[in-house]
Design a protein around this motif. Structure first.
Motif, PDB file in Angstrom:
ATOM      1  N   SER A 159       0.828  -1.209   0.000  1.00 57.16           N
ATOM      2  CA  SER A 159       0.000   0.000   0.000  1.00 57.16           C
ATOM      3  C   SER A 159       0.862   1.259   0.000  1.00 57.16           C
ATOM      4  CB  SER A 159      -0.903   0.006   1.234  1.00 57.16           C
ATOM      5  OG  SER A 159      -0.134   0.054   2.429  1.00 57.16           O
ATOM      6  N   GLU A 179      -6.963   1.282  -7.571  1.00 58.89           N
ATOM      7  CA  GLU A 179      -5.904   0.837  -8.479  1.00 58.89           C
ATOM      8  C   GLU A 179      -5.983   1.511  -9.848  1.00 58.89           C
ATOM      9  OE1 GLU A 179      -7.235  -2.872  -6.097  1.00 58.89           O
ATOM     10  OE2 GLU A 179      -8.138  -1.101  -7.026  1.00 58.89           O
ATOM     11  N   ARG A 216      -1.149  -5.531  -3.474  1.00 52.63           N
ATOM     12  CA  ARG A 216      -0.794  -4.363  -2.669  1.00 52.63           C
ATOM     13  C   ARG A 216      -1.343  -4.543  -1.256  1.00 52.63           C
ATOM     14  NH1 ARG A 216      -2.306   0.303  -7.201  1.00 52.63           N
ATOM     15  NH2 ARG A 216      -0.524  -0.119  -8.588  1.00 52.63           N
ATOM     16  N   PHE A 218      -2.093  -4.022   2.520  1.00 54.27           N
ATOM     17  CA  PHE A 218      -2.140  -2.968   3.520  1.00 54.27           C
ATOM     18  C   PHE A 218      -1.560  -3.547   4.814  1.00 54.27           C
ATOM     19  CE2 PHE A 218      -4.372  -1.129   0.144  1.00 54.27           C
ATOM     20  CZ  PHE A 218      -4.471   0.235   0.367  1.00 54.27           C
ATOM     21  N   ASP A 254      -5.357   0.760   7.282  1.00 52.53           N
ATOM     22  CA  ASP A 254      -6.244  -0.366   6.965  1.00 52.53           C
ATOM     23  C   ASP A 254      -5.579  -1.630   7.494  1.00 52.53           C
ATOM     24  OD1 ASP A 254      -7.819  -2.349   5.816  1.00 52.53           O
ATOM     25  OD2 ASP A 254      -8.120  -1.235   3.960  1.00 52.53           O
ATOM     26  N   ASN A 280      -5.465  -4.235  -4.638  1.00 49.09           N
ATOM     27  CA  ASN A 280      -5.377  -3.995  -3.201  1.00 49.09           C
ATOM     28  C   ASN A 280      -5.767  -5.247  -2.416  1.00 49.09           C
ATOM     29  OD1 ASN A 280      -4.732  -1.277  -3.638  1.00 49.09           O
ATOM     30  ND2 ASN A 280      -6.872  -0.658  -3.599  1.00 49.09           N
ATOM     31  N   TYR A 317      -6.347   3.610   3.438  1.00 41.32           N
ATOM     32  CA  TYR A 317      -7.197   2.430   3.412  1.00 41.32           C
ATOM     33  C   TYR A 317      -7.618   2.157   1.974  1.00 41.32           C
ATOM     34  CZ  TYR A 317     -11.078   5.843   3.675  1.00 41.32           C
ATOM     35  OH  TYR A 317     -11.934   6.895   3.459  1.00 41.32           O
ATOM     36  N   ALA A 318      -8.079   0.940   1.731  1.00 45.42           N
ATOM     37  CA  ALA A 318      -8.182   0.426   0.370  1.00 45.42           C
ATOM     38  C   ALA A 318      -9.587   0.510  -0.207  1.00 45.42           C
ATOM     39  CB  ALA A 318      -7.715  -1.033   0.332  1.00 45.42           C
TER      40      ALA A 318
END
Length: 375
Positions: A159, A179, A216, A218, A254, A280, A317-318
């Motif tokens: 992330s 993304e 990715r 977090f 996240d 993510n 956060y994602a």
């Protein structure tokens, strides 16, 4: 047959055991350099990381009969790339074993977070190690494609490729990070290294048609997590009835539990992407460090930290839309449930013979998950 690099790490070791329990693969090929961690002399965290790695690999090799372990560091160096590095060992692994799936989790970027002299992404002098090692594996993918083989290829990104600073003006990709939106200056040197890996993966797809999935991640947490990480240190303090000493209480991250991260890795290994894809792996929910600490103290029946207002400097956060579409997954473990399991593990670690007064004591190894046959 699955190849896992960084197999002694937090993600790698948990993935190895999950693959064994779920799919019973014919064999697992495990690679790890057993690097001691942050590179700080006389640092207890380095010793803890090495000991954790040793115990994880020992547990895997004792449990899984058809597991092959190679202690090797295949980061390239210059200028005699193929002569001085460990790439020949990597070639041997691919020629000796019929690898059908590759997941690349080996990572040295945590070292750059603690050293004053950051490890360079591009080596500049003879014999200097490079931070990334993805290209070594991508070169092997090319050789395998020439021989008519195309293993599934998944690698760990981060992330940190996103800019999570709240003072970044006109951020084209504010949280929740998506993304499909533009990437700008990464928030850390570690993120820059991961971004280089993603660019390499894109290049190898466009030039050599090597497909891949970059995850990715977090903030992954759970039992056997990384010593000196935020959740690990807070849990240690709470279990010891100490007040956690943490900075940036209102920074937002996240936090995703290890089981959900493992599910994402196993799902990614079963996807056949048509490009070099990045996605993510998170929960889609932001939690401040203050909320995290207070929740852990509540679960342990400990006194909460005193309120101290601070301005948030980081929000990360994602957006989970792509993860849901590609992997068909949504996070299953709530923050409360995940932190409860973490505290139970730290409690068992601190009090191997039990304690007489602790609310979290009964949540440890005395109570096993109904699907955990080993427990």
């Amino acid at each position: 047959m699955v190849l896992i690099t960084g197999a002694a790490g937090f993600l790698g070791s948990e993935l190895a055991m999950a693959l064994y329990r779920t799919f019973e693969p014919k064999a697992l090929v495990l690679v790890d350099s057993m690097d001691q961690g942050f590179g700080q002399p006389n640092d207890s965290s380095d010793l803890a990381i090495f000991e954790f790695k040793r115990q994880r690999i020992f547990h895997i090799l004792q449990t899984i009969e058809n597991a092959y372990f190679y202690r090797v560091d295949f980061r390239p160096s210059i200028p005699e790339y193929f002569d001085t590095s460990e790439v020949p060992v990597l070639r041997h692994i691919f020629s000796w074993h019929n690898i059908t799936h590759v997941i690349h989790l080996a990572d040295h970027v945590h070292r750059s977070l603690y050293q004053d002299k950051l490890q360079q992404v591009i080596p500049r002098i003879k014999g200097q190690e490079k931070a990334g090692m993805l290209e070594s594996l991508l070169e092997q993918m090319i050789l395998l494609k020439e021989n008519g083989r195309q293993p599934a290829f998944v690698y760990a990104s981060s992330s940190e490729v996103y800019n999570n600073r709240v003072d970044f003006v006109n951020n084209p990709n504010p949280p929740p990070f998506n993304e499909d939106k533009p990437l700008v200056t990464p928030s850390a040197v570690a993120g820059a290294t991961k971004l280089v890996d993603e660019i390499q993966a894109q290049g190898y797809f466009k030039i050599h048609n090597v497909t891949s999935i970059g995850l990715r991640f977090f903030h992954v947490y759970g039992p056997w997590g990384l010593p000196a990480s935020l959740v690990f240190e807070v849990a240690e303090a709470v279990v010891a009835s100490k007040v956690p000493e943490v900075d940036g209480l209102d920074n937002i991250y996240d936090f995703i539990y290890i089981d959900d991260a493992v599910d994402a890795m196993m799902a990614a290994l079963q996807v056949s992407p048509k490009s070099a894809l990045s996605l993510n792996v998170g929960t889609g929910k932001g939690t401040s460090i203050r909320e995290l600490v207070n929740e852990m103290q509540r679960l342990a029946g400990a006194e909460r930290i005193a309120a101290k207002e601070t301005a948030a400097q980081t929000i990360s956060y994602a957006d989970l839309q792509r993860m849901t579409q590609v992997l068909g997954l949504e996070p299953q473990v709530s923050l409360e449930e995940g932190l409860e399991k973490v505290l139970a593990w730290h409690h068992d670690r601190s009090f191997p013979y039990g304690s007489i007064s602790d609310e979290i004591a009964t949540k440890g190894t005395m109570q096993c998950h109904k699907y955990d046959a080993e427990c």
